[in-house]
Scaffold this motif. Structure first.
Motif, PDB file in Angstrom:
ATOM      1  N   ARG A   1       0.902  -1.276  -0.056  1.00 48.56           N
ATOM      2  CA  ARG A   1       0.032   0.094   0.126  1.00 48.56           C
ATOM      3  C   ARG A   1       1.017   1.228   0.081  1.00 48.56           C
TER       4      ARG A   1
ATOM      5  N   CYS B   1       2.163   2.333  -3.214  1.00 47.15           N
ATOM      6  CA  CYS B   1       0.829   2.726  -4.200  1.00 47.15           C
ATOM      7  C   CYS B   1       0.829   1.351  -5.087  1.00 47.15           C
TER       8      CYS B   1
ATOM      9  N   MET C   1      -2.059  11.831   1.751  1.00 50.26           N
ATOM     10  CA  MET C   1      -2.586  11.910   3.206  1.00 50.26           C
ATOM     11  C   MET C   1      -2.693  10.433   3.476  1.00 50.26           C
ATOM     12  N   HIS C   2      -2.947   9.718   2.486  1.00 50.33           N
ATOM     13  CA  HIS C   2      -3.111   8.209   2.938  1.00 50.33           C
ATOM     14  C   HIS C   2      -1.917   7.643   3.597  1.00 50.33           C
ATOM     15  N   SER C   3      -0.562   8.147   3.137  1.00 49.52           N
ATOM     16  CA  SER C   3       0.544   7.253   3.637  1.00 49.52           C
ATOM     17  C   SER C   3       0.594   7.843   5.094  1.00 49.52           C
TER      18      SER C   3
ATOM     19  N   VAL D   1      -1.686   8.421   7.185  1.00 47.72           N
ATOM     20  CA  VAL D   1      -2.698   7.399   8.211  1.00 47.72           C
ATOM     21  C   VAL D   1      -2.077   5.976   8.170  1.00 47.72           C
ATOM     22  N   SER D   2      -1.415   5.582   7.169  1.00 43.62           N
ATOM     23  CA  SER D   2      -1.208   4.141   7.233  1.00 43.62           C
ATOM     24  C   SER D   2       0.198   3.997   8.093  1.00 43.62           C
TER      25      SER D   2
ATOM     26  N   ARG E   1      -0.960   4.455  11.562  1.00 43.76           N
ATOM     27  CA  ARG E   1      -1.656   3.434  12.058  1.00 43.76           C
ATOM     28  C   ARG E   1      -0.775   2.165  12.346  1.00 43.76           C
TER      29      ARG E   1
ATOM     30  N   GLN F   1       5.996   8.434  -1.977  1.00 47.20           N
ATOM     31  CA  GLN F   1       5.376   9.451  -0.963  1.00 47.20           C
ATOM     32  C   GLN F   1       6.230  10.238  -0.300  1.00 47.20           C
TER      33      GLN F   1
END
Lengths: 203, 245, 221
Positions: free
Chosen positions: A97, A100, C1-3, C5-6, C9, C88
């Motif tokens: 993930r 990407c 942005m999703h990086s 969050v991941s 987490r 990222q």
């Protein structure tokens, strides 16, 4: 297309290599050879954009490497980047993930299967052997067919015969699909491909 | 113009220039220091409150000024090296740091010697002394970080980042110490409130500050020459130099 | 942005499976603060005057103790390398690591601080001020500390060096953080202290991650 022009690298004030000119076209395999300490890893890290060259530059599709390049390149170093606290599955999910990659449950499962570690999926990585850990890191390759350039540092180290065969298969499929592969290796592992080059680094 | 500058920024080109300039800076430093000390001891009047002891101000204040100024210069060189990737910049930053730390220490030491006869104690938590103490820690941190990283290029870049981080923080630290000082002690025991400044005193302090500045040039240049030789020991021109010597 | 969050987490997930790490820092904070009365005596007025300073210094030391681990494990197992070559922005990754560090050390310290305040006989409104000052101030420790941790990554003697680099930069936070509580105790309006603490937070949230990213690139060069 990956190119370097007059690439030179230094480590601790010592010149490791200079004037390295490489060209790698789709479907091509490049082996980096050399004695211990000749700068194989440094060359690979320079190609990945981690180490700044002392002179010369690395170009991708004719441009100096930058943000776009990182989307089209996959680098696996010595260290497996596998977290002890997470399971094999969680590790793979995160790393793909984070790069990407398009993933789904079935894809992840078949990736683990292709390296023979599907039964370890829910085991925390701390219980893995050295070779199993390496396989867990390499499982990402099976999800990265869409990434054109692979840079692998000693991918066959710590693998048993079965693991080597599985990795060869994955690499050959990548090259057959028009991918590019650069690897450093002590062992001379045969990989089926259309065009293979090798570069010998001397101190 | 810029290309000329870059030309001098090459260690090889800078080495002989620095060598020629060092004696001039050393002589200037000596002359200015003599003039400054003459003003300090023979022209400046005796203070009616602090007597003769206040004369240490001619060492203390210039040392404090120059120590802060040198930190800015050091960070400037470091930032230049980070932005333009010039080799000489990191070497200059390394060469300036010990001199800056020395002046910081001198400011602290002279402050302590001034405090004893004036307030009967070697250390007062005065704003300037406290800021100088923190500045000394920043210099020591910079030098320790550079010494701990064996690869000189990496050491230069890491040191540059730290110096820039420090330079943003120095005004904040200075301001916070001022604030803390006025809140907790009032200004009654403070080196910051020096005896009312006569023109001759300002002259003496300026002369001493310029002497310290010229001294910094001389020492930084001789140190940078040593650093250049060490780092470029395998270069052709250093070998020729050695053969000629 | 999703990086962001991941990564965040994952930080929390790992911390949850090694609860000891975060807990040790918290216990260290309380032990250090509890030692001071043994050194200076149990006189109530003196202790009350010292309370804010002691809590804040214990917080600084606890932060410095926890910081070397911020990037060290990721550096050792190759994760950091992957973060630098990933498509990222590194700044988001660093920001997520910093946020994780604060959630696991700064926030628990701020919430546990009243315990120390009670030991030192602080009145209720001063306890509230102590929490607020720590809530505003501890993120600064994470922001600037991340830069220090990145600069000393892989350097021998890293822990002591990190303390030497970063503690002097914490002086303003200490002055305004402890100052806010002391001001409240002596009947002065602490809002100036807290605003200045907020300003320092704003500045450090810009320069800390910048310096950490630059230093990580140097460390992995």
């Amino acid at each position: 297309m990956l190119e370097t022009s007059a690439l030179a690298c230094e480590r601790g004030g010592l010149r490791l290599f200079s004037d390295v000119n490489l060209t790698l076209a789709p479907g091509g395999l490049l082996r980096v050879r050399g004695a211990n300490g000749s700068g194989k890893t440094t060359l690979l890290r320079t190609l990945a954009g981690l180490t700044r060259p002392a002179a010369g530059e690395v170009r991708w599709r004719g441009n100096p490497i930058g943000d776009d390049y990182r989307r089209e390149m996959l680098f696996l170093g010595h260290a497996a980047a596998v977290k002890d606290e997470l399971t094999v599955l969680e590790n793979l999910e995160f790393s793909s993930r984070f790069s990407c990659l398009e993933i789904s449950e079935s894809k992840i499962k078949s990736a683990l299967e292709s390296l023979g570690i599907a039964r370890l999926a829910d085991l925390p990585a701390r219980y893995l052997s050295q070779g199993q850990r390496k396989r867990a890191a390499l499982a990402r390759l099976a999800l990265s067919a869409g990434v054109p350039l692979w840079l692998l540092d000693e991918p066959f180290a710590a693998l048993d015969d079965e693991g080597i065969a599985q990795l060869r298969k994955i690499c050959a499929a990548h090259l057959a699909g028009g991918g590019m592969l650069v690897l450093t290796s002590h062992q001379d592992v045969e990989i089926a491909c259309a065009a293979a080059w090798s570069v010998e680094l001397r101190g | 113009m810029t290309s000329r500058l870059f030309q001098f920024a090459a260690p090889q080109a800078f080495f002989p220039i620095a060598g020629k300039l060092i004696p001039w800076f050393a002589v200037l430093a000596g002359v200015l220091a003599l003039a400054g000390l003459y003003v300090a001891f023979f022209i400046a009047p005796t203070d009616h409150q602090q007597g003769e002891a206040y004369r240490i101000i001619f060492i203390h204040v210039p040392a404090a000024w120059v120590s802060m100024f040198l930190y800015l210069v050091m960070a400037g060189w470091a930032g230049l090296g980070l932005a333009l990737n010039t080799r000489l910049s990191g070497m200059m930053a390394s060469a300036i740091a010990p001199t800056g730390a020395m002046f910081t220490f001198l400011a602290l030491w002279s402050g302590a010697l001034w405090g004893k006869p004036t307030w009967g104690t070697y250390w007062v938590w005065d704003a300037r002394l406290t800021s100088e103490l923190v500045l000394l820690f920043l210099y020591l941190g910079f030098m320790a970080l550079k010494a701990a990283i064996p690869d000189p290029v990496r050491a230069d870049r890491a040191g540059a980042i730290l110096a820039l981080l420090g330079v943003v923080n120095v005004p904040i630290i200075y301001f916070s110490v001022q604030w803390w000082n006025t809140l907790h002690q009032g200004a009654s025991v403070s080196l910051t409130r020096a005896p009312s400044m006569a023109a001759t005193m300002l002259l003496g302090m300026l002369l001493m500050a310029f002497a310290a500045w010229m001294y910094s040039f001389a020492t930084a240049f001789s140190r940078v020459r040593a650093i250049i030789l060490e780092r470029e020991r395998d270069a052709e021109w250093v070998r020729l130099q050695r053969a000629a010597a | 942005m999703h990086s962001f969050v991941s990564v965040l987490r994952r930080e929390l997930q790992i911390a949850l499976r090694r609860k000891g790490d975060a807990l040790n820092v918290l216990v260290f904070f309380i032990v250090v603060a509890s030692l001071f009365p043994f050194g200076v005596g149990p006189e109530a007025n003196q202790l009350r005057a010292m309370a804010a300073g002691v809590a804040w210094i214990a917080a600084l030391l606890a932060a410095v103790l926890s910081l070397p681990r911020l990037f060290a494990a990721d550096h050792a197992d190759g994760t950091l390398e992957q973060m630098l070559v990933a498509p990222q922005p590194l700044a988001l990754v660093v920001l997520a690591k910093i946020t994780g560090h604060w959630l696991l050390t700064g926030l628990p310290l701020a919430l546990a601080a009243p315990l120390i305040g009670l030991q030192y006989g602080l009145p209720a409104d001063a306890l509230g001020l102590l929490i607020v000052s720590l809530l505003i101030g501890t993120p600064v420790l994470s922001f600037l500390g991340a830069a220090g941790a990145a600069l000393t990554l892989g350097v021998r003697g890293g822990g002591a060096l990190l303390a030497l680099l970063i503690l002097p930069l914490f002086v303003p936070v200490l002055v305004f953080g402890a100052g806010a509580v002391t001001a409240g105790l002596t009947g002065i309006n602490p809002s100036a202290h807290l605003s200045l603490l907020g300003a320092i937070l704003a500045v450090s949230s810009l320069i800390g991650p910048w310096a950490a990213c630059a230093a990580l690139r140097v460390a992995l060069d």
